[in-house]
Design a protein around this motif. Structure first.
Motif, mmCIF file in Angstrom:
data_model
loop_
_atom_site.group_PDB
_atom_site.id
_atom_site.type_symbol
_atom_site.label_atom_id
_atom_site.label_comp_id
_atom_site.label_asym_id
_atom_site.label_seq_id
_atom_site.Cartn_x
_atom_site.Cartn_y
_atom_site.Cartn_z
ATOM 1 N N MET A 1 -23.033 -11.917 -16.953
ATOM 2 C CA MET A 1 -24.817 -11.620 -16.892
ATOM 3 C C MET A 1 -25.155 -13.560 -16.328
ATOM 4 O O MET A 1 -24.211 -14.367 -16.645
ATOM 5 C CB MET A 1 -24.858 -12.111 -17.986
ATOM 6 N N LEU A 2 -26.080 -13.757 -15.694
ATOM 7 C CA LEU A 2 -26.170 -14.808 -14.668
ATOM 8 C C LEU A 2 -27.117 -15.368 -16.023
ATOM 9 O O LEU A 2 -27.669 -14.906 -16.556
ATOM 10 C CB LEU A 2 -27.595 -14.898 -13.541
ATOM 11 N N ASP A 3 -26.436 -17.426 -15.729
ATOM 12 C CA ASP A 3 -26.679 -17.794 -16.417
ATOM 13 C C ASP A 3 -29.013 -18.353 -16.344
ATOM 14 O O ASP A 3 -29.298 -18.300 -14.576
ATOM 15 C CB ASP A 3 -26.902 -19.776 -16.350
ATOM 16 N N ASP A 4 -29.799 -18.480 -16.791
ATOM 17 C CA ASP A 4 -31.054 -18.523 -16.645
ATOM 18 C C ASP A 4 -31.530 -20.015 -15.479
ATOM 19 O O ASP A 4 -32.061 -20.012 -14.989
ATOM 20 C CB ASP A 4 -32.116 -18.784 -17.761
ATOM 21 N N SER A 5 -30.408 -20.683 -16.163
ATOM 22 C CA SER A 5 -30.123 -21.901 -14.666
ATOM 23 C C SER A 5 -29.984 -21.594 -13.589
ATOM 24 O O SER A 5 -30.361 -22.476 -12.347
ATOM 25 C CB SER A 5 -29.654 -22.936 -15.319
ATOM 26 N N ASP A 6 -29.503 -20.541 -13.274
ATOM 27 C CA ASP A 6 -29.119 -20.393 -11.564
ATOM 28 C C ASP A 6 -30.146 -19.381 -11.812
ATOM 29 O O ASP A 6 -29.939 -18.372 -10.011
ATOM 30 C CB ASP A 6 -27.729 -19.474 -11.666
ATOM 31 N N ILE A 7 -31.101 -18.875 -11.822
ATOM 32 C CA ILE A 7 -32.677 -17.865 -11.695
ATOM 33 C C ILE A 7 -33.715 -18.756 -11.108
ATOM 34 O O ILE A 7 -34.319 -20.040 -11.696
ATOM 35 C CB ILE A 7 -32.606 -16.970 -12.572
ATOM 36 N N ALA A 8 -33.827 -18.580 -9.827
ATOM 37 C CA ALA A 8 -35.431 -19.601 -9.109
ATOM 38 C C ALA A 8 -36.743 -18.390 -9.285
ATOM 39 O O ALA A 8 -37.709 -18.619 -9.790
ATOM 40 C CB ALA A 8 -34.867 -19.367 -7.559
ATOM 41 N N ARG A 9 -36.441 -17.369 -9.680
ATOM 42 C CA ARG A 9 -37.682 -16.013 -8.725
ATOM 43 C C ARG A 9 -37.226 -14.627 -9.964
ATOM 44 O O ARG A 9 -36.331 -14.185 -9.651
ATOM 45 C CB ARG A 9 -37.579 -16.102 -7.998
ATOM 46 N N ILE A 10 -38.050 -14.111 -10.377
ATOM 47 C CA ILE A 10 -38.022 -13.064 -11.158
ATOM 48 C C ILE A 10 -39.129 -12.222 -10.835
ATOM 49 O O ILE A 10 -40.515 -12.742 -11.029
ATOM 50 C CB ILE A 10 -37.803 -13.590 -12.867
ATOM 51 N N LEU A 11 -38.863 -10.770 -10.719
ATOM 52 C CA LEU A 11 -39.927 -10.016 -10.306
ATOM 53 C C LEU A 11 -40.596 -8.763 -12.040
ATOM 54 O O LEU A 11 -39.172 -8.072 -11.789
ATOM 55 C CB LEU A 11 -39.936 -8.700 -9.086
ATOM 56 N N ALA A 12 -41.173 -8.693 -12.101
ATOM 57 C CA ALA A 12 -40.855 -7.476 -13.675
ATOM 58 C C ALA A 12 -41.749 -6.602 -13.035
ATOM 59 O O ALA A 12 -43.761 -6.736 -12.496
ATOM 60 C CB ALA A 12 -41.805 -8.620 -14.950
ATOM 61 N N ILE A 13 -41.343 -5.049 -13.084
ATOM 62 C CA ILE A 13 -42.208 -4.651 -12.298
ATOM 63 C C ILE A 13 -42.569 -3.490 -13.511
ATOM 64 O O ILE A 13 -41.411 -2.644 -14.151
ATOM 65 C CB ILE A 13 -41.054 -3.138 -11.504
ATOM 66 N N THR A 14 -43.701 -2.759 -13.810
ATOM 67 C CA THR A 14 -44.240 -2.181 -14.967
ATOM 68 C C THR A 14 -45.026 -0.995 -14.569
ATOM 69 O O THR A 14 -45.068 -1.185 -13.193
ATOM 70 C CB THR A 14 -44.529 -2.419 -16.069
ATOM 71 N N ALA A 15 -45.104 -0.342 -15.302
ATOM 72 C CA ALA A 15 -46.096 1.426 -15.188
ATOM 73 C C ALA A 15 -47.812 1.430 -14.928
ATOM 74 O O ALA A 15 -48.528 0.905 -14.627
ATOM 75 C CB ALA A 15 -45.760 2.359 -15.214
ATOM 76 N N HIS A 16 -47.886 0.258 -16.632
ATOM 77 C CA HIS A 16 -49.506 -0.211 -17.332
ATOM 78 C C HIS A 16 -49.394 -1.270 -17.023
ATOM 79 O O HIS A 16 -48.350 -2.259 -17.694
ATOM 80 C CB HIS A 16 -49.764 0.432 -18.019
ATOM 81 N N PRO A 17 -50.912 -1.891 -17.239
ATOM 82 C CA PRO A 17 -51.271 -3.546 -17.443
ATOM 83 C C PRO A 17 -51.063 -3.266 -18.556
ATOM 84 O O PRO A 17 -51.184 -1.878 -19.390
ATOM 85 C CB PRO A 17 -53.011 -3.095 -17.235
ATOM 86 N N ASP A 18 -50.353 -4.200 -19.821
ATOM 87 C CA ASP A 18 -50.158 -4.662 -20.907
ATOM 88 C C ASP A 18 -48.053 -3.847 -21.142
ATOM 89 O O ASP A 18 -47.699 -4.835 -22.042
ATOM 90 C CB ASP A 18 -50.698 -3.719 -22.091
ATOM 91 N N ASP A 19 -47.652 -3.510 -20.336
ATOM 92 C CA ASP A 19 -46.381 -3.411 -20.550
ATOM 93 C C ASP A 19 -45.338 -4.288 -20.840
ATOM 94 O O ASP A 19 -44.812 -4.182 -21.871
ATOM 95 C CB ASP A 19 -45.449 -2.012 -19.393
#
Ligand SMILES: [Zn+2]
Length: 239
Positions: A1-19
């Motif tokens: 698993m990656l350490d958060d310190s190695d992460i620059a960008r994250i994309l959260a994909i969801t179906a609905h607003p509020d998910d």
């Protein structure tokens, strides 16, 4: 698993607003506090949502977009994209895979957050058909579509979008969570985000207490000390 310190960008994909706010907002607040850039991609406008029968239905999409944008700000997210698919009728089509591969190539995230394509028999509400369809299309968009330069060639040829390989996936609300994030410190920001979805949560009796109880149960599964709160994910190596 990656350490958060190695992460620059994250994309959260969801179906609905509020998910994203029910499933992951406390974790996302931790990520943005650590300087990670987070983008939301919401597949529908949640136009089948709401509880007030007197509210004009044709105004629901704009209201729910505005609520999601306000909720995002509560946890440090300022880039929110909507794909405008019809709420309640999402299928994991090639069109949806292409649309998600497009956003992945635009954002170039190290980590993608998405719903589970599997039904969770313990929590029926987590397994809305739109969630399962979006989860399935999102995983296919991560592998193989976004990374294969010859998949959906129009993305490369017409839009100039180069292939992109996502390294890791955080699946929300699936039946096989294997990673727990302590969100005790960001719980207040998660509750603020949930309250921003007034059309969905405004009628809830004791929203904060109910969410605290749910996250406390997840924390107990993770053997965190009493009083701690957690969100759960299944982490997949996508590299
Ligand atoms: Zn949903």
């Amino acid at each position: 698993m990656l350490d958060d310190s190695d992460i620059a960008r994250i994309l959260a994909i969801t179906a609905h607003p509020d998910d994203v706010d029910f499933g992951a907002a406390g974790t996302i607040a931790r990520w943005t506090e650590a300087g990670i850039e987070v983008t939301y991609c919401v597949v529908t406008d949640g136009d089948a949502g709401g509880f007030d029968e007197d509210f004009p239905r044709d105004e629901m999409p704009a209201l729910r977009r505005a609520e999601q944008i306000a909720a995002a700000k509560c946890v440090g997210v300022y880039d929110v994209r909507f794909l405008g698919y019809p709420d309640g009728r999402v299928e994991a089509t090639l069109d949806l895979r292409r649309d998600l591969a497009r956003v992945i190539r635009q954002v170039r995230p190290d980590r993608v957050v998405c719903p589970s394509p599997e039904r969770n028999y313990v929590r029926m509400g987590a397994s809305h058909p739109d969630h399962r369809a979006v989860g399935s299309a999102a995983l296919d968009a991560v592998y193989p579509d976004a990374r294969n330069p010859f998949a959906f060639p129009e993305l490369r040829d017409d839009e100039g979008l180069a292939a992109w390989t996502v390294s890791e996936i955080f699946v929300v609300a699936g039946p096989a969570s294997n990673h727990f994030v302590d969100i005790t410190a960001t719980f207040g920001r998660k509750i603020a985000a949930l309250r921003a979805h007034e059309s969905q949560t405004g009628h809830w009796d004791d929203l904060e207490g109910r969410i605290r109880a749910m996250l406390g149960r997840i924390a107990a599964q993770a053997d965190l000390p009493d009083g701690h709160l957690a969100e759960a994910f299944q982490v997949l190596d996508a590299s």
